[in-house]
Design a protein around this motif. Structure first.
Motif, short mmCIF file in Angstrom:
data_model
loop_
_atom_site.label_atom_id
_atom_site.label_comp_id
_atom_site.label_asym_id
_atom_site.label_seq_id
_atom_site.Cartn_x
_atom_site.Cartn_y
_atom_site.Cartn_z
N ALA A 353 0.84 -1.20 0.00
CA ALA A 353 0.00 0.00 0.00
C ALA A 353 0.87 1.25 0.00
O ALA A 353 1.98 1.25 0.54
N THR A 377 -0.71 6.75 10.14
CA THR A 377 -1.18 5.82 9.11
C THR A 377 -0.89 4.38 9.50
O THR A 377 -1.75 3.50 9.39
N ARG A 380 -3.21 3.33 12.24
CA ARG A 380 -4.58 3.07 11.76
C ARG A 380 -4.64 1.73 11.01
O ARG A 380 -5.62 1.00 11.13
N LEU A 381 -3.61 1.42 10.26
CA LEU A 381 -3.57 0.12 9.59
C LEU A 381 -3.51 -1.02 10.62
O LEU A 381 -4.15 -2.06 10.45
N SER A 382 -2.74 -0.80 11.69
CA SER A 382 -2.65 -1.82 12.74
C SER A 382 -3.99 -2.04 13.41
O SER A 382 -4.36 -3.17 13.73
N THR A 384 -6.86 -1.50 12.00
CA THR A 384 -7.78 -2.05 11.00
C THR A 384 -7.54 -3.55 10.79
O THR A 384 -8.48 -4.29 10.52
N ILE A 391 2.75 -5.93 9.93
CA ILE A 391 2.56 -4.74 9.09
C ILE A 391 3.89 -4.00 9.11
O ILE A 391 4.45 -3.74 10.18
N ILE A 401 1.45 -5.31 4.28
CA ILE A 401 0.60 -6.03 5.23
C ILE A 401 0.63 -7.50 4.85
O ILE A 401 0.44 -7.85 3.68
N VAL A 418 -9.88 -0.89 4.35
CA VAL A 418 -8.94 0.23 4.21
C VAL A 418 -9.69 1.52 3.88
O VAL A 418 -9.42 2.59 4.44
N MET A 437 -5.52 5.56 0.15
CA MET A 437 -4.52 4.51 -0.01
C MET A 437 -4.71 3.80 -1.35
O MET A 437 -5.84 3.61 -1.81
N LEU A 439 -3.60 0.13 -3.27
CA LEU A 439 -3.25 -1.21 -2.83
C LEU A 439 -2.88 -2.12 -3.99
O LEU A 439 -3.54 -2.11 -5.03
#
Length: 747
Positions: A353, A377, A380-382, A384, A391, A401, A418, A437, A439
């Motif tokens: 990403a 960021t 937030r990915l963690s 999600t 990650i 990821i 996402v 984002m 991907l």
């Protein structure tokens, strides 16, 4: 308090009434119940009153004992329904109910039924009395003695259970090698140890302090529960309660227990300078009562040891496997995790990403704050993807990821999650930063694939998204790799050397529909090998964008096209020049200077220029694109949307964009005289464009019938082979002369 770790002190006496002692009276004589009730009325032990429960038979007693497991004392009549009813009940309590805690006192009005000594020992009976001899004083004395016994055995059992819990907790805690996981395990076990939910947080350092020096500004909330949960990963200064904040800071600095009005801070003392504190929003007296001071000391000592060990491992691991900007894994850490799971033959999905237009964000807020954006960021990915195997931050604004699985349904789920995660902008000081984002996906096939291969495939898919610009994700397909290799080959032809491709420009006229006079010329790039073979223009442009050469090629095109157009003879002052802008060009800062320098060198007024852009350029609606197009119009140039109808094609966004016209894609024009649907689309486009006061150009006009239809629909401009194919500037002289003749007819 005795849990002060340094010096014991006298415990405070809690004057608040607490839960009553439960005492069960088992007797088939109602008078005995009444007399006992009168005898113990008003009695208290350790500030707790007596709550009497009554059973007129052994069977009733069994029902009560089954439903209430916290009965402290049972006064049992030996003879009731039968001569052995009382002893049978006692045997049932100890053997079948497996109740080892309730203290038992046997009473009887018939001396001949006294239990044998071995029975008293076997069933752990606390006393035996004859009712006639049991005065009020003796009764209360017997009950108080039994209560002391009950308190002792339950305390021993509680300590045994707590010690077992501590052992299990410590075993669980020390297995955590990541500081965040360790801290989360600690605060979870606090509630288990206390036996009820407790708001608490563990505050400490994320890394070993330099030279062992403690800096309170480095203290962060590593994990928390309850009302403190929103403070995780934030500095200790975010704790709004002054008393709590001060007690925690003082605790970490002094290595002593510190108290606030509502709770207590317990120090984590280590040998490597990893100062910390565990705060429990629970008064110290209540904590001591629920757990016991020695167990608290033991628990905190274990936590401190685990904290020290984890901090050291974290420090070592950070050097190799933790990204300093985001706190996520590095690429090396990602590879290690991949290999570990691939060895288990786990189906794996790699997601590559990046942040769309991140360079713009950096230019706007600076590198330091952009680093904070990257960290948010990653966080937030963690959040999600808590199930992610890892990650990682690969480089710049790129993240990796690693997930289990890889089927189509999961890929769609990842995309949706996402998109939802980044619906809300990231707040940084006074800035609200919206992120989008992109991907790229690649999943491991049945064949053995290395981490590097799968990451490369995911990167190819991500690059495909960057190139196309029409969607926010792509799934790797082998054809993408072939296309990437082809772009690389073509890009090599654009660079220096004996095989360098030659650039040239061809021009195609655009005619006024109403009288078929020349309105403009569109400049079109051409690429030719030294052998004289023309290469596919679209493929070469794509290769130039992928290789980053598009900026240089674009600057050459501006300079050459503006210069050659200014030298065209026989044109009226109204004739203009159309040039195309690629998405990559628009994102560069130098494009402003490239256009101005080329126009100035050719003495070409900006109002004689028309810039063509594709619909995909507006998908993200970013400020860089809007600013450039607005600047061009302010300078007098026009902006039109090329190939309209093949991309985003939303009429609603047209009125909001800084554009002056549209060019209908040739695919609609070519078939409209034979396909009613295409004709209907063309009519709709023209109608909306007219309503919005936008000019309309029809591309791909090749027949007289197509020209007639477009003229009847009041299309403004016509372009296509009916008039001329793209020609070099030297070949245009004849066309310009022909177009200028009175009454000339085309087609």
């Amino acid at each position: 308090m005795v849990m002060d770790f340094l010096a014991p002190s006298t415990p405070k006496v809690d004057q608040t009434l607490r839960k009553s002692w439960k005492i069960l009276i088992v007797d088939d004589d109602p008078d005995v119940h009444e007399v006992t009730k009168i005898a113990v009325a008003g009695c208290m032990f350790e500030n707790r009153t007596f709550e009497l429960l009554h059973a007129l038979s052994a069977q009733e007693a069994r029902e009560i004992l089954r439903s209430q497991r916290d009965i402290a004392v049972a006064l049992v009549d030996v003879v009731m329904e039968s001569d052995t009813a009382g002893l049978s009940l006692v045997s049932w309590i100890r053997s079948e109910l497996n109740n080892r805690f309730t203290r038992l006192i046997l009473r009887t009005g018939q001396p001949g039924y006294a239990p044998q000594t071995d029975v008293i020992m076997k069933f752990d009976i606390d006393g035996y009395t004859e009712k006639a001899e049991l005065s009020r004083t003796k009764l209360i004395t017997a009950i108080i003695t039994a209560l002391r016994g009950y308190k002792l055995v339950t305390s021993l059992e509680a300590n045994r259970t707590k010690l077992q819990q501590l052992n299990e907790h410590f075993s669980s805690i020390v297995q955590k090698n990541a500081l965040s996981e360790f801290a989360s395990a600690v605060v979870k076990h606090v509630s288990d140890l206390v036996g009820q939910p407790v708001d608490c947080f563990l505050c400490g350092l994320e890394a070993l302090p330099d030279y062992g020096a403690f800096d309170r500004s480095d203290l962060r909330v590593l994990a928390a529960t309850g009302s403190f949960e929103d403070k995780i990963d934030l500095p200790i200064d975010v704790i709004s309660d002054d008393a709590i904040r001060s007690s925690v800071i003082n605790c970490a600095e002094s290595h002593e227990v510190c108290r606030s009005v509502t709770g207590v801070a317990l120090p984590l003392v280590t040998r490597n300078g990893m100062s910390g504190a565990l705060y429990l929003d629970l008064q110290e007296e209540l904590l001591e009562e629920l757990v016991g001071s020695e167990l608290v000391k033991l628990f905190v000592s274990n936590v401190a040891l685990g904290y020290e060990k984890t901090g050291l491992l974290e420090h070592i691991r950070n050097l190799a496997y933790v990204d300093r900007v985001t706190g996520l894994s590095t690429f090396s850490g990602f590879i290690e995790t991949f290999q570990r799971n691939a060895a288990k033959r786990t189906p794996l999905l790699v997601v590559h990403a990046d942040i769309r237009r991140f360079r713009v964000i950096v230019d706007g807020i600076g590198d330091e704050k952009a680093g904070a954006v990257l960290k948010r960021t990653g966080h937030r990915l963690s959040q999600t993807f808590p199930e992610a195997l890892t990650i990682a931050r690969k480089e710049k604004d790129e993240f990796l990821i690693l997930l289990k699985g890889g089927d189509e349904e999961q890929i769609h789920d990842v995309v949706a999650r996402v998109e939802e995660a980044f619906q809300q902008p990231i707040t940084l000081d006074d800035n609200q930063i919206s992120l989008r984002m992109r991907l790229g996906f690649a999943s491991a096939t049945a064949e053995s694939q290395t981490a590097e291969e799968l990451v490369r495939f995911a990167s190819i898919a991500l690059n495909d998204v960057r190139q196309q610009g029409l969607t926010n994700y792509a799934v790797f397909h082998p054809l993408m790799q072939e296309a990437a290799l082809e772009r690389l080959r073509l890009a090599s032809l654009l660079t220096g050397g004996s095989n360098k491709t030659e650039f040239s420009l061809h021009y195609q006229p655009i005619m006024l529909a109403k009288d078929e006079t020349i309105a403009s010329f569109e400049a079109l790039m051409r690429f030719r090998t030294p052998a004289g073979t023309f290469l596919n223009t679209a493929s070469m442009i794509e290769a130039a964008e992928a290789s980053g050469l598009i900026t240089e090629i674009g600057a050459w095109m501006f300079k050459t096209a503006f210069s050659e157009f200014s030298q065209f003879d026989g044109l009226s002052e109204d004739v203009r020049l159309n040039v195309n802008l690629s998405p990559r060009q628009v994102q560069t800062n130098r494009i402003y200077k490239d256009i101005e320098d080329a126009a100035s060198a050719a003495s070409l007024p900006m109002h004689k220029l028309v810039f063509e852009v594709t619909e995909g350029l507006f998908l993200s609606n970013d400020q860089v694109t809007i600013s450039l197009l607005s600047w061009l119009r302010e300078k007098g140039a026009s902006v039109v949307i090329d190939d309209f109808g093949t991309g985003y094609s939303s009429f609603s966004y047209l009125r909001k964009l800084p554009v002056d016209g549209i060019k209908i894609d040739r695919s609609f024009i070519m078939n409209m005289d034979q396909d009613a649907d295409d004709l209907a689309v063309v009519k709709s486009i023209i109608a909306v464009a007219k309503a919005l006061d936008l000019s309309v150009t029809a591309e791909g006009v090749e027949t007289a019938e197509q020209r007639r239809i477009m003229q009847e629909l009041r299309c403004d401009y016509l372009q296509g082979y009916l008039y001329s194919k793209p020609r070099s500037k030297d070949e245009l002289t004849g066309f310009i002369d022909k177009a200028g003749e009175p009454g000339v007819a085309f087609g």
